[in-house]
Design a protein around this motif. Structure first.
Motif, short mmCIF file in Angstrom:
data_model
loop_
_atom_site.label_atom_id
_atom_site.label_comp_id
_atom_site.label_asym_id
_atom_site.label_seq_id
_atom_site.Cartn_x
_atom_site.Cartn_y
_atom_site.Cartn_z
N TRP A 298 38.71 42.14 39.22
CA TRP A 298 39.68 41.05 39.40
C TRP A 298 40.96 41.34 38.64
O TRP A 298 42.05 41.12 39.14
N LYS B 180 48.76 43.30 42.17
CA LYS B 180 49.55 42.25 42.81
C LYS B 180 50.61 41.65 41.90
O LYS B 180 51.41 40.82 42.33
N LEU C 46 45.42 34.00 40.47
CA LEU C 46 44.53 34.51 41.51
C LEU C 46 43.41 33.52 41.81
O LEU C 46 43.15 33.18 42.97
N ILE C 47 42.78 33.03 40.77
CA ILE C 47 41.64 32.12 40.95
C ILE C 47 42.08 30.78 41.52
O ILE C 47 41.54 30.30 42.52
N GLU D 244 52.27 37.47 47.53
CA GLU D 244 52.45 37.29 48.97
C GLU D 244 53.78 36.61 49.27
O GLU D 244 54.47 36.97 50.22
N ASN E 136 44.92 29.84 43.07
CA ASN E 136 45.47 29.91 44.42
C ASN E 136 44.40 30.25 45.45
O ASN E 136 44.47 29.77 46.59
N SER E 137 43.42 31.04 45.08
CA SER E 137 42.33 31.36 46.00
C SER E 137 41.48 30.13 46.28
O SER E 137 41.14 29.84 47.43
N LYS F 66 42.95 43.96 40.44
CA LYS F 66 43.65 43.36 41.59
C LYS F 66 44.89 42.60 41.13
O LYS F 66 45.93 42.66 41.77
N CYS F 67 44.76 41.90 40.02
CA CYS F 67 45.90 41.14 39.49
C CYS F 67 47.03 42.07 39.07
O CYS F 67 48.20 41.78 39.31
N GLN G 154 49.39 33.55 47.34
CA GLN G 154 49.55 34.16 46.03
C GLN G 154 51.03 34.44 45.79
O GLN G 154 51.81 34.59 46.73
N ASN H 95 43.39 27.70 48.40
CA ASN H 95 43.87 28.28 49.66
C ASN H 95 45.40 28.30 49.74
O ASN H 95 45.99 27.99 50.78
N LEU I 173 46.50 30.32 56.31
CA LEU I 173 46.43 29.67 55.02
C LEU I 173 46.80 28.18 55.11
O LEU I 173 46.21 27.35 54.43
#
Length: 121
Positions: A24, A31, A38-39, A51, A41-42, A27-28, A48, A45, A118
């Motif tokens: 994780w 990005k 990350l958590i 994005e 916003n995931s 990935k952070c 990010q 929904n 989304l």
């Protein structure tokens, strides 16, 4: 009137495998976002931050490309009208720009599909 405090007031402790946490965090880093972002916003929904940046960069690039293409289309039309022919290298450059437009449109469609998916959740 009560002032709304947006400060972080609470925290959540979760237990996960170290390897998963490391993944994780990796990935952070890729990005350029925080683990909390990350958590949250995931779970919610939401897009990010990375994005959102990609979308804005894409839109800006697309605008610049379309300005170049419009300019070149006008130049090609002017040349064709004045000279009654188009040189091969000018036609080649024009064709390359059209290929780039197709690529950008495909990328744009994928981004919009992601946004819509989304938003629909």
């Amino acid at each position: 009137m009560e002032k709304k405090d947006s400060a972080k007031e609470d925290f959540i402790v979760i237990r996960i495998q170290k390897s998963r946490k490391d993944e994780w965090k990796r990935k952070c880093l890729e990005k350029k976002i925080s683990l909390s972002s990350l958590i949250v916003n995931s779970v919610e929904n939401r897009l990010q931050d990375n994005e959102r940046r990609e979308i804005l960069e894409f839109i800006e690039k697309q605008d610049n490309i379309f300005i170049k293409i419009e300019t070149n289309i006008n130049q090609v039309a002017k040349i064709a009208n004045n000279q009654k022919f188009i040189r091969a290298n000018e036609l080649q450059r024009f064709s390359e720009l059209l290929v780039e437009v197709v690529s950008l449109k495909q990328k744009q469609n994928k981004i919009l599909e992601r946004i819509y998916s989304l938003l629909s959740k």
